[in-house]
Scaffold this motif. Structure first.
Motif, PDB file in Angstrom:
ATOM      1  N   LYS A   1     -15.346  12.340  -2.152  1.00 39.81           N
ATOM      2  CA  LYS A   1     -15.037  11.036  -2.754  1.00 39.81           C
ATOM      3  C   LYS A   1     -16.205  10.424  -3.521  1.00 39.81           C
ATOM      4  O   LYS A   1     -15.993   9.536  -4.350  1.00 39.81           O
ATOM      5  N   ASP A   2     -17.407  10.925  -3.295  1.00 43.19           N
ATOM      6  CA  ASP A   2     -18.541  10.446  -4.084  1.00 43.19           C
ATOM      7  C   ASP A   2     -18.501  10.998  -5.507  1.00 43.19           C
ATOM      8  O   ASP A   2     -19.177  10.491  -6.401  1.00 43.19           O
ATOM      9  N   LYS A   3     -17.650  12.045  -5.734  1.00 45.94           N
ATOM     10  CA  LYS A   3     -17.578  12.677  -7.055  1.00 45.94           C
ATOM     11  C   LYS A   3     -16.219  12.478  -7.726  1.00 45.94           C
ATOM     12  O   LYS A   3     -16.007  12.931  -8.844  1.00 45.94           O
ATOM     13  N   LEU A   4     -15.294  11.814  -7.034  1.00 41.83           N
ATOM     14  CA  LEU A   4     -13.930  11.642  -7.536  1.00 41.83           C
ATOM     15  C   LEU A   4     -13.523  10.166  -7.492  1.00 41.83           C
ATOM     16  O   LEU A   4     -14.143   9.364  -6.793  1.00 41.83           O
ATOM     17  N   LYS A   5     -12.448   9.849  -8.200  1.00 43.62           N
ATOM     18  CA  LYS A   5     -11.877   8.511  -8.156  1.00 43.62           C
ATOM     19  C   LYS A   5     -10.416   8.622  -7.733  1.00 43.62           C
ATOM     20  O   LYS A   5      -9.611   9.253  -8.421  1.00 43.62           O
ATOM     21  N   GLU A   6     -10.097   8.030  -6.605  1.00 43.36           N
ATOM     22  CA  GLU A   6      -8.721   8.070  -6.085  1.00 43.36           C
ATOM     23  C   GLU A   6      -7.805   7.202  -6.942  1.00 43.36           C
ATOM     24  O   GLU A   6      -8.199   6.147  -7.430  1.00 43.36           O
ATOM     25  N   VAL A   7      -6.567   7.690  -7.115  1.00 46.69           N
ATOM     26  CA  VAL A   7      -5.563   6.944  -7.874  1.00 46.69           C
ATOM     27  C   VAL A   7      -4.512   6.411  -6.904  1.00 46.69           C
ATOM     28  O   VAL A   7      -3.958   7.173  -6.104  1.00 46.69           O
ATOM     29  N   LYS A   8      -4.228   5.112  -6.963  1.00 44.99           N
ATOM     30  CA  LYS A   8      -3.167   4.538  -6.138  1.00 44.99           C
ATOM     31  C   LYS A   8      -1.804   4.952  -6.710  1.00 44.99           C
ATOM     32  O   LYS A   8      -1.644   5.094  -7.923  1.00 44.99           O
ATOM     33  N   ILE A   9      -0.826   5.150  -5.817  1.00 47.49           N
ATOM     34  CA  ILE A   9       0.493   5.626  -6.219  1.00 47.49           C
ATOM     35  C   ILE A   9       1.553   4.582  -5.859  1.00 47.49           C
ATOM     36  O   ILE A   9       1.595   4.091  -4.726  1.00 47.49           O
ATOM     37  N   LYS A  10       2.418   4.255  -6.824  1.00 44.09           N
ATOM     38  CA  LYS A  10       3.514   3.333  -6.546  1.00 44.09           C
ATOM     39  C   LYS A  10       4.631   4.057  -5.810  1.00 44.09           C
ATOM     40  O   LYS A  10       4.991   5.188  -6.148  1.00 44.09           O
ATOM     41  N   ASP A  11       5.187   3.388  -4.798  1.00 43.84           N
ATOM     42  CA  ASP A  11       6.300   3.975  -4.066  1.00 43.84           C
ATOM     43  C   ASP A  11       7.622   3.663  -4.771  1.00 43.84           C
ATOM     44  O   ASP A  11       7.641   3.077  -5.865  1.00 43.84           O
ATOM     45  N   ALA A  12       8.727   4.046  -4.160  1.00 39.52           N
ATOM     46  CA  ALA A  12      10.043   3.884  -4.785  1.00 39.52           C
ATOM     47  C   ALA A  12      10.389   2.420  -5.041  1.00 39.52           C
ATOM     48  O   ALA A  12      11.204   2.109  -5.920  1.00 39.52           O
ATOM     49  N   LYS A  13       9.765   1.505  -4.287  1.00 45.34           N
ATOM     50  CA  LYS A  13      10.024   0.073  -4.460  1.00 45.34           C
ATOM     51  C   LYS A  13       9.060  -0.586  -5.436  1.00 45.34           C
ATOM     52  O   LYS A  13       9.098  -1.788  -5.647  1.00 45.34           O
ATOM     53  N   GLY A  14       8.162   0.234  -6.013  1.00 45.39           N
ATOM     54  CA  GLY A  14       7.193  -0.309  -6.958  1.00 45.39           C
ATOM     55  C   GLY A  14       5.951  -0.877  -6.307  1.00 45.39           C
ATOM     56  O   GLY A  14       5.110  -1.482  -6.975  1.00 45.39           O
ATOM     57  N   GLN A  15       5.825  -0.674  -4.990  1.00 43.57           N
ATOM     58  CA  GLN A  15       4.651  -1.163  -4.267  1.00 43.57           C
ATOM     59  C   GLN A  15       3.500  -0.164  -4.401  1.00 43.57           C
ATOM     60  O   GLN A  15       3.697   1.044  -4.262  1.00 43.57           O
ATOM     61  N   LEU A  16       2.301  -0.695  -4.640  1.00 43.09           N
ATOM     62  CA  LEU A  16       1.129   0.186  -4.725  1.00 43.09           C
ATOM     63  C   LEU A  16       0.742   0.675  -3.340  1.00 43.09           C
ATOM     64  O   LEU A  16       0.679  -0.110  -2.384  1.00 43.09           O
ATOM     65  N   THR A  17       0.488   1.960  -3.224  1.00 40.94           N
ATOM     66  CA  THR A  17       0.041   2.528  -1.944  1.00 40.94           C
ATOM     67  C   THR A  17      -1.193   3.377  -2.188  1.00 40.94           C
ATOM     68  O   THR A  17      -1.377   3.935  -3.269  1.00 40.94           O
ATOM     69  N   GLU A  18      -2.029   3.471  -1.187  1.00 35.96           N
ATOM     70  CA  GLU A  18      -3.193   4.355  -1.281  1.00 35.96           C
ATOM     71  C   GLU A  18      -3.367   5.079   0.051  1.00 35.96           C
ATOM     72  O   GLU A  18      -2.976   4.573   1.104  1.00 35.96           O
TER      73      GLU A  18
END
Length: 315
Positions: free
Chosen positions: A217-234
């Motif tokens: 994770k020190d070399k990458l950037k995580e992307v948050k993903i929207k669920d089926a309801k449009g809510q952001l999840t990580e």
């Protein structure tokens, strides 16, 4: 945390066997024999951690396990070459049919939780979140540039990287994101190579098991993903364990029932895994399932083994 290196199945099998000869615990059992497994490279670090502990108590009961991929693991249990298969996805209907055709019965055990993590290059300053539709556009090849995904983003060519089809992670992504459409991206059997590709390419994007992200994770950037309801999840330990993260999934071990009945090493190792209650999964960078899930599975396994022993005693 010990860095997990992707190596060939022969090497990792040898590594696990060597591990089974170590340990300085004076309280050692006299259990002898061997159980063989293969399969998911995602599950392999968990099995390695478990085997390190197992070896201290059972130096003559050896566990060998490869990491040829989930699909290859199922092929080997179908052919009778191994006692257990590690899997990062559920068994497919066609694999069930092949086992049934050979009169091979199996038991499914959920041993941990994982969250398939989508990550971009650390220097990417515009991608912070994606929904599954956008992910599909990227991995179907429909979106050639970032601007194709969002017109506010740069008109630069996307470098999408994916595990190859030998991996359960590929199958999971194909089902959850692609609606079973083909993934059109650079494919690699080596998850570390996927991580490396994303870290070296400013326009890179990839997906892999949670522990691979945690270790890099020190070399990458995580992307948050929207669920089926449009809510952001990580992906966090909490969201993965309670399955609120949009790309969360269980991790499995499938065991040949005959091996459970006839091979004391296999049955005792499976009990050992469930009694560990996900501690080794956490140590390997994954997430334990709820504690009650391990206990329920352990109770069911003990009932199965008791029933088989009673049946043998009557004969």
């Amino acid at each position: 945390m010990k860095k997990w290196q992707m190596v060939g199945s022969t090497v990792i099998g040898a590594t696990l066997l060597l591990g089974a000869c170590g340990g300085g615990n004076s309280n050692k059992s006299d259990l002898k024999g061997q159980a063989k497994g293969d399969g998911s490279s995602t599950v392999a670090p968990i099995v390695e951690k478990l085997n390190e502990k197992w070896a201290q108590q059972h130096p003559e009961a050896k566990i060998s396990a490869g990491q040829a991929g989930t699909g290859a693991g199922f092929q080997k249990i179908i052919s009778g070459d191994i006692d257990f298969a590690d899997a990062s996805r559920p068994i497919k209907d066609e694999e069930k049919q092949k086992l049934a055709a050979k009169n091979i019965k199996y038991k499914e055990f959920k041993v941990a939780q994982d969250g398939v993590t989508v990550a971009v290059n650390k220097d990417n300053d515009f991608v912070t979140e994606l929904d599954k539709k956008q992910l599909k556009e990227i991995y179907s090849g429909e979106a050639k540039t970032w601007k194709d995904v969002d017109n506010k983003w740069p008109d630069k060519k996307i470098n999408a990287v994916s595990p190859n089809s030998s991996h359960g992670t590929y199958d999971f992504f194909e089902d959850e994101v692609m609606n079973k459409e083909d993934i059109k991206a650079e494919k690699n059997a080596d998850t570390n190579a996927i991580v490396s590709s994303v870290t070296k390419n400013k326009e890179g994007i990839g997906y892999f098991g949670y522990n691979f992200y945690e270790q890099n994770k020190d070399k990458l950037k995580e992307v948050k993903i929207k669920d089926a309801k449009g809510q952001l999840t990580e992906p966090t330990k909490k969201s993965i364990q309670d399955s609120s993260y949009a790309l969360s999934r269980p991790l499995y071990i499938y065991v040949n029932e005959k091996a459970l009945k006839d091979n004391k090493v296999m049955s005792n190792f499976m009990k050992f895994i469930l009694e560990d209650k996900g501690k080794s999964a956490e140590e390997a960078g994954y997430v334990a399932a709820p504690s009650k899930d391990y206990q329920t599975q352990l109770d069911d396994l003990n009932k199965f083994l008791d029933k088989e022993q009673t049946s043998k005693d009557k004969k």
